[in-house]
Write a protein that holds these residues in place. Structure first.
Motif, PDB file in Angstrom:
ATOM      1  N   SER A 150      78.323  16.261  90.621  1.00  0.00           N
ATOM      2  CA  SER A 150      76.996  16.328  90.974  1.00  0.00           C
ATOM      3  C   SER A 150      76.351  17.653  90.052  1.00  0.00           C
ATOM      4  O   SER A 150      77.057  18.655  90.112  1.00  0.00           O
ATOM      5  CB  SER A 150      76.617  16.551  92.260  1.00  0.00           C
ATOM      6  OG  SER A 150      77.356  17.605  92.879  1.00  0.00           O
ATOM      7  N   GLN A 151      75.258  17.397  89.654  1.00  0.00           N
ATOM      8  CA  GLN A 151      74.413  18.706  89.151  1.00  0.00           C
ATOM      9  C   GLN A 151      73.516  19.364  90.135  1.00  0.00           C
ATOM     10  O   GLN A 151      72.762  18.405  90.668  1.00  0.00           O
ATOM     11  CB  GLN A 151      73.475  18.147  87.976  1.00  0.00           C
ATOM     12  CG  GLN A 151      74.145  18.669  86.568  1.00  0.00           C
ATOM     13  CD  GLN A 151      73.413  18.281  85.587  1.00  0.00           C
ATOM     14  OE1 GLN A 151      72.519  17.268  85.556  1.00  0.00           O
ATOM     15  NE2 GLN A 151      73.639  18.826  84.051  1.00  0.00           N
ATOM     16  N   THR A 152      73.478  20.587  90.195  1.00  0.00           N
ATOM     17  CA  THR A 152      72.592  21.150  91.193  1.00  0.00           C
ATOM     18  C   THR A 152      71.669  21.975  90.328  1.00  0.00           C
ATOM     19  O   THR A 152      71.869  22.575  89.506  1.00  0.00           O
ATOM     20  CB  THR A 152      73.333  22.170  91.769  1.00  0.00           C
ATOM     21  OG1 THR A 152      74.055  23.231  91.094  1.00  0.00           O
ATOM     22  CG2 THR A 152      74.411  21.409  92.824  1.00  0.00           C
ATOM     23  N   THR A 153      70.341  21.563  90.575  1.00  0.00           N
ATOM     24  CA  THR A 153      69.382  22.460  90.011  1.00  0.00           C
ATOM     25  C   THR A 153      68.626  23.427  90.892  1.00  0.00           C
ATOM     26  O   THR A 153      68.445  23.167  92.129  1.00  0.00           O
ATOM     27  CB  THR A 153      68.216  21.453  89.499  1.00  0.00           C
ATOM     28  OG1 THR A 153      67.765  20.805  90.866  1.00  0.00           O
ATOM     29  CG2 THR A 153      68.861  20.528  88.601  1.00  0.00           C
ATOM     30  N   LYS A 154      68.457  24.713  90.407  1.00  0.00           N
ATOM     31  CA  LYS A 154      67.882  25.706  91.328  1.00  0.00           C
ATOM     32  C   LYS A 154      66.314  25.503  91.104  1.00  0.00           C
ATOM     33  O   LYS A 154      65.909  25.500  89.931  1.00  0.00           O
ATOM     34  CB  LYS A 154      68.264  27.127  90.821  1.00  0.00           C
ATOM     35  CG  LYS A 154      69.620  27.319  91.124  1.00  0.00           C
ATOM     36  CD  LYS A 154      70.185  28.767  90.803  1.00  0.00           C
ATOM     37  CE  LYS A 154      71.453  29.187  91.415  1.00  0.00           C
ATOM     38  NZ  LYS A 154      71.599  30.715  91.236  1.00  0.00           N
ATOM     39  N   THR A 155      65.904  25.688  92.048  1.00  0.00           N
ATOM     40  CA  THR A 155      64.606  25.724  92.414  1.00  0.00           C
ATOM     41  C   THR A 155      64.194  27.049  92.120  1.00  0.00           C
ATOM     42  O   THR A 155      64.511  27.965  92.828  1.00  0.00           O
ATOM     43  CB  THR A 155      63.840  25.066  93.794  1.00  0.00           C
ATOM     44  OG1 THR A 155      64.265  25.957  94.734  1.00  0.00           O
ATOM     45  CG2 THR A 155      64.214  23.620  93.858  1.00  0.00           C
TER      46      THR A 155
END
Length: 80
Positions: A2-7
């Motif tokens: 899974s790829q996590t994207t930072k807001t």
């Protein structure tokens, strides 16, 4: 996998006020109100809070006759 994207972190209104006051020309009460959506008494309270936190805030004379007074951060608490 899974790829996590930072807001991106959102700038607080207090940080916005500090950023506007840090400009060479400073900011007047109306500009601070427009930027934050606050009432005049809330903007003045924010200025007072910054002073209590150790910031030195200069009051600049109006640029033209009958114009608005501007405020600018002259020194930060770290500089004291």
């Amino acid at each position: 996998m899974s790829q996590t994207t930072k807001t991106p972190t959102r700038e607080t209104k207090s940080a916005l006020v500090r950023r506007l006051l840090a400009r060479k020309s400073g900011a007047d009460l109306a500009a601070l109100q427009d930027a934050t959506g606050w009432q005049p008494h809330s903007v003045r309270a924010a200025l007072s809070t910054l002073r209590k936190a150790g910031y030195t805030i200069d009051r600049l004379p109006p640029k033209k006759e009958g114009g608005a007074v501007a405020y600018r951060i002259a020194a930060t608490p770290e500089a004291a």
